[in-house]
Write an enzyme that holds these catalytic residues in place. Sequence first.
Site, mmCIF file in Angstrom:
data_model
loop_
_atom_site.group_PDB
_atom_site.id
_atom_site.type_symbol
_atom_site.label_atom_id
_atom_site.label_comp_id
_atom_site.label_asym_id
_atom_site.label_seq_id
_atom_site.Cartn_x
_atom_site.Cartn_y
_atom_site.Cartn_z
ATOM 1 N N GLY A 11 0.823 -1.222 0.000
ATOM 2 C CA GLY A 11 0.000 0.000 0.000
ATOM 3 C C GLY A 11 0.848 1.258 0.000
ATOM 4 N N HIS A 12 1.985 1.230 -0.707
ATOM 5 C CA HIS A 12 2.954 2.344 -0.624
ATOM 6 C C HIS A 12 2.469 3.632 -1.280
ATOM 7 C CE1 HIS A 12 3.553 1.005 -4.700
ATOM 8 N NE2 HIS A 12 4.255 2.090 -4.953
ATOM 9 N N VAL A 16 -0.908 6.233 4.369
ATOM 10 C CA VAL A 16 -0.079 5.620 5.408
ATOM 11 C C VAL A 16 1.161 4.967 4.797
ATOM 12 C CG1 VAL A 16 -0.022 3.778 7.142
ATOM 13 C CG2 VAL A 16 -2.037 5.251 6.941
ATOM 14 N N GLY A 17 0.953 4.153 3.766
ATOM 15 C CA GLY A 17 2.076 3.455 3.145
ATOM 16 C C GLY A 17 3.111 4.419 2.596
ATOM 17 N N LEU A 106 -1.613 -2.990 10.218
ATOM 18 C CA LEU A 106 -2.231 -1.715 10.604
ATOM 19 C C LEU A 106 -3.737 -1.833 10.694
ATOM 20 C CD1 LEU A 106 0.410 -0.261 8.647
ATOM 21 C CD2 LEU A 106 -0.570 1.390 10.217
ATOM 22 N N GLY A 107 -4.264 -1.570 11.864
ATOM 23 C CA GLY A 107 -5.711 -1.557 12.064
ATOM 24 C C GLY A 107 -6.185 -0.136 12.197
ATOM 25 N N SER A 108 -7.222 0.069 12.995
ATOM 26 C CA SER A 108 -7.739 1.427 13.156
ATOM 27 C C SER A 108 -8.551 1.496 14.443
ATOM 28 C CB SER A 108 -8.578 1.762 11.925
ATOM 29 O OG SER A 108 -9.850 2.157 12.283
ATOM 30 N N SER A 109 -8.788 2.715 14.930
ATOM 31 C CA SER A 109 -9.450 2.857 16.231
ATOM 32 C C SER A 109 -10.919 2.412 16.190
ATOM 33 C CB SER A 109 -9.350 4.303 16.715
ATOM 34 O OG SER A 109 -9.917 5.155 15.753
ATOM 35 N N CYS A 110 -11.491 2.191 14.987
ATOM 36 C CA CYS A 110 -12.893 1.772 14.911
ATOM 37 C C CYS A 110 -13.087 0.332 15.364
ATOM 38 C CB CYS A 110 -13.434 1.957 13.506
ATOM 39 S SG CYS A 110 -12.670 0.841 12.333
ATOM 40 N N TYR A 137 -15.861 -3.392 8.363
ATOM 41 C CA TYR A 137 -14.451 -2.997 8.310
ATOM 42 C C TYR A 137 -13.761 -3.357 9.631
ATOM 43 C CZ TYR A 137 -10.485 0.260 7.819
ATOM 44 O OH TYR A 137 -9.229 0.822 7.731
ATOM 45 N N LYS A 141 -10.629 -5.919 10.552
ATOM 46 C CA LYS A 141 -9.415 -5.472 11.256
ATOM 47 C C LYS A 141 -9.184 -6.280 12.533
ATOM 48 C CE LYS A 141 -7.922 -2.288 8.513
ATOM 49 N NZ LYS A 141 -6.630 -2.477 7.855
ATOM 50 N N PRO A 164 -3.839 2.912 14.655
ATOM 51 C CA PRO A 164 -3.750 4.374 14.571
ATOM 52 C C PRO A 164 -5.116 5.026 14.795
ATOM 53 C CG PRO A 164 -2.968 3.304 12.548
ATOM 54 C CD PRO A 164 -3.688 2.283 13.340
ATOM 55 N N HIS A 180 -12.573 10.724 4.635
ATOM 56 C CA HIS A 180 -12.720 10.903 6.088
ATOM 57 C C HIS A 180 -13.025 12.362 6.411
ATOM 58 C CE1 HIS A 180 -10.194 7.100 6.336
ATOM 59 N NE2 HIS A 180 -11.259 6.825 7.034
ATOM 60 N N ASP A 270 -23.831 10.942 13.199
ATOM 61 C CA ASP A 270 -22.641 11.459 13.869
ATOM 62 C C ASP A 270 -21.552 10.395 13.997
ATOM 63 O OD1 ASP A 270 -23.030 14.116 14.387
ATOM 64 O OD2 ASP A 270 -24.024 13.787 16.314
HETATM 65 N N1 LIG Z 1 -6.677 7.014 6.900
HETATM 66 C C1 LIG Z 1 -6.887 6.886 8.198
HETATM 67 O O1 LIG Z 1 -7.397 7.808 8.862
HETATM 68 C C2 LIG Z 1 -6.505 5.635 8.916
HETATM 69 C C3 LIG Z 1 -6.713 5.611 10.267
HETATM 70 C C4 LIG Z 1 -6.367 4.491 10.973
HETATM 71 C C5 LIG Z 1 -5.832 3.414 10.300
HETATM 72 N N2 LIG Z 1 -5.646 3.442 8.975
HETATM 73 C C6 LIG Z 1 -5.110 2.224 8.362
HETATM 74 O O2 LIG Z 1 -3.972 2.443 7.568
HETATM 75 C C7 LIG Z 1 -3.993 1.567 6.455
HETATM 76 C C8 LIG Z 1 -3.827 2.345 5.171
HETATM 77 O O3 LIG Z 1 -4.775 3.388 5.109
HETATM 78 P P1 LIG Z 1 -4.627 4.634 4.104
HETATM 79 O O4 LIG Z 1 -5.402 5.733 4.707
HETATM 80 O O5 LIG Z 1 -3.203 4.819 3.747
HETATM 81 O O6 LIG Z 1 -5.435 4.109 2.843
HETATM 82 P P2 LIG Z 1 -5.330 4.585 1.310
HETATM 83 O O7 LIG Z 1 -4.708 5.926 1.203
HETATM 84 O O8 LIG Z 1 -6.675 4.347 0.727
HETATM 85 O O9 LIG Z 1 -4.312 3.538 0.680
HETATM 86 C C9 LIG Z 1 -4.620 2.202 0.635
HETATM 87 C C10 LIG Z 1 -3.583 1.489 -0.197
HETATM 88 O O10 LIG Z 1 -3.971 0.120 -0.245
HETATM 89 C C11 LIG Z 1 -3.722 -0.370 -1.530
HETATM 90 N N3 LIG Z 1 -4.707 -1.387 -1.866
HETATM 91 C C12 LIG Z 1 -6.048 -1.353 -1.700
HETATM 92 N N4 LIG Z 1 -6.613 -2.472 -2.189
HETATM 93 C C13 LIG Z 1 -5.580 -3.224 -2.680
HETATM 94 C C14 LIG Z 1 -5.503 -4.481 -3.319
HETATM 95 N N5 LIG Z 1 -6.609 -5.202 -3.571
HETATM 96 N N6 LIG Z 1 -4.289 -4.950 -3.696
HETATM 97 C C15 LIG Z 1 -3.178 -4.229 -3.464
HETATM 98 N N7 LIG Z 1 -3.170 -3.043 -2.846
HETATM 99 C C16 LIG Z 1 -4.371 -2.543 -2.463
HETATM 100 C C17 LIG Z 1 -3.843 0.795 -2.498
HETATM 101 O O11 LIG Z 1 -2.910 0.573 -3.528
HETATM 102 P P3 LIG Z 1 -2.901 1.372 -4.964
HETATM 103 O O12 LIG Z 1 -2.691 2.819 -4.638
HETATM 104 O O13 LIG Z 1 -1.755 0.811 -5.701
HETATM 105 O O14 LIG Z 1 -4.223 1.114 -5.605
HETATM 106 C C18 LIG Z 1 -3.478 1.990 -1.622
HETATM 107 O O15 LIG Z 1 -2.166 2.418 -1.861
HETATM 108 C C19 LIG Z 1 -5.285 0.790 6.543
HETATM 109 O O16 LIG Z 1 -5.059 -0.466 7.112
HETATM 110 C C20 LIG Z 1 -6.134 1.603 7.464
HETATM 111 O O17 LIG Z 1 -7.012 0.791 8.213
HETATM 112 C C21 LIG Z 1 -5.958 4.530 8.250
#
Ligand SMILES: NC(=O)c1ccc[n+]([C@@H]2O[C@H](COP(=O)([O-])OP(=O)(O)OC[C@H]3O[C@@H](n4cnc5c(N)ncnc54)[C@H](OP(=O)(O)O)[C@@H]3O)[C@@H](O)[C@H]2O)c1
Length: 309
Positions: A11-12, A16-17, A106-110, A137, A141, A164, A180, A270
Site C-alpha cells: 500500500g505504498h 499511510v504506506g 495496521l488496524g484502526s481505532s474503529c 471494516y 481489522k 492508529p 474521512h 454522527d
Molecule cells: N486514513 C486513516 O485515517 C486511517 C486511520 C487508521 C488506520 N488506517 C489504516 O492504515 C492503512 C492504510 O490506510 P490509508 O489511509 O493509507 O489508505 P489509502 O490511502 O486508501 O491507501 C490504501 C492502499 O492500499 C492499496 N490497496 C487497496 N486495495 C488493494 C488491493 N486489492 N491490492 C493491493 N493493494 C491494495 C492501495 O494501492 P494502490 O494505490 O496501488 O491502488 C493503496 O495504496 C489501513 O489499514 C487503514 O485501516 C488509516
Amino acid sequence: MEKNAKIYVAGHRGMVGSAIYRKLQKEGYSNLITRTSAELDLRNQQAVTDFFAAAQPEYVFLAAAKVGGIVANNTYRADFLYENLCIQNNVIHESYKTGVKKLMFLGSSCIYPKLAPQPLKEEYLLTGLLEETNEPYAIAKIAGIKMADAYRAQYNCNFISVMPTNLYGYNDNYHPQNSHVLPALIRKFHEAKVNQSAEVNIWGSGTPMREFLFADDLADACYFLMENYNEQGLVNIGTGEDLTIKDLALLIKNIVGFEGALTFDSSKPDGTPRKLMDVSKLHALGWKHKVELEEGIKLAYQDFLSKHS
Ligand SMILES: NC(=O)c1ccc[n+]([C@@H]2O[C@H](COP(=O)([O-])OP(=O)(O)OC[C@H]3O[C@@H](n4cnc5c(N)ncnc54)[C@H](OP(=O)(O)O)[C@@H]3O)[C@@H](O)[C@H]2O)c1
C-alpha cells in the site's frame, strides 16, 4: 531492521504506506519493495503466493486496505469485509510461509466497542458491540489482529499490530463522498472559498469528539515500534488529545481562509460520540507525536492545493 534488509511496504501509494515509505528512505533503507494494486492485487491468493516466493521480503508493513469514511463503509459493507479479509489473510499467511522476520499489521481505532469507556485502552478490544456503520471494516481489522497473535502463538512469528487514530496528511483521499472527516472538510471549505459560497453545511451535529494524527508522525511511530516492540496484542498510536468536529471545522475554516458561515445538518449520522486513544502504552515505550494539529492541517492543505487546484 538492517539498512539493506528487504522491506515490503504494502500500500505504498496510500496515505499511510507512502508516509512509511518516506520514513524508511529517510532512515537510509535502500532495499524497499513495492507493488501497486494494478501490479499485484492482494486479494488474489495465487498472485500473493507467487509474489512472496519470488520477492522474499524480510520485513512487511501491511498498509494496504480498502479504506473510507462513514458513507463508504456503510454503503459497501460486503466489499469492506471481503476485500480487507482477503488482503490481510493472503499477506499474513504468505509472510508466515516464506519466513518473514517481522510484520506490522495496521488496524484502526474503529475496532473498539462503540460505547467503550474513553480514552480507549488496548484491553477494551472485544468488550462490547461495534459502531454499526463500520462494523464490517472493524470485524476484518479485528480478525487481522487476532491472526497476527495466532501466528505468533502457534508458529512463533514476530507479527505485531498497531491501531492508529484518525489520520490526515500528504496523499490523503479528498473524494467528495468517500473521504474521512478532516480531508472532507478541507475540500468543502476550499471549494466554498473558491465559489464564494455564503455558508458551509457540515454533516452531523458537530458535537462528536475526535482525535487526529499527522500521517508522517504515524510513520515515525510505526518505524519506532518495528524496531522496539515484539509482543502480542495491539498498540494504540495517537496524540491522546481530541476536539469537537465543530472546533475542527473552525480551525480548518481559518486555515483555508473561508469567510462565510458554518451550519450543521443534524439529520445526518454522527458516528461514535467520542473516539480518543489511550496512548499511555506508546508513551511508556518511549514515543510521542511531534506535529500539532494546526501545523499538520496547514501542511495537508498545501498538499491538497498542489494536487487539486
Ligand atoms: N486514513 C486513516 O485515517 C486511517 C486511520 C487508521 C488506520 N488506517 C489504516 O492504515 C492503512 C492504510 O490506510 P490509508 O489511509 O493509507 O489508505 P489509502 O490511502 O486508501 O491507501 C490504501 C492502499 O492500499 C492499496 N490497496 C487497496 N486495495 C488493494 C488491493 N486489492 N491490492 C493491493 N493493494 C491494495 C492501495 O494501492 P494502490 O494505490 O496501488 O491502488 C493503496 O495504496 C489501513 O489499514 C487503514 O485501516 C488509516
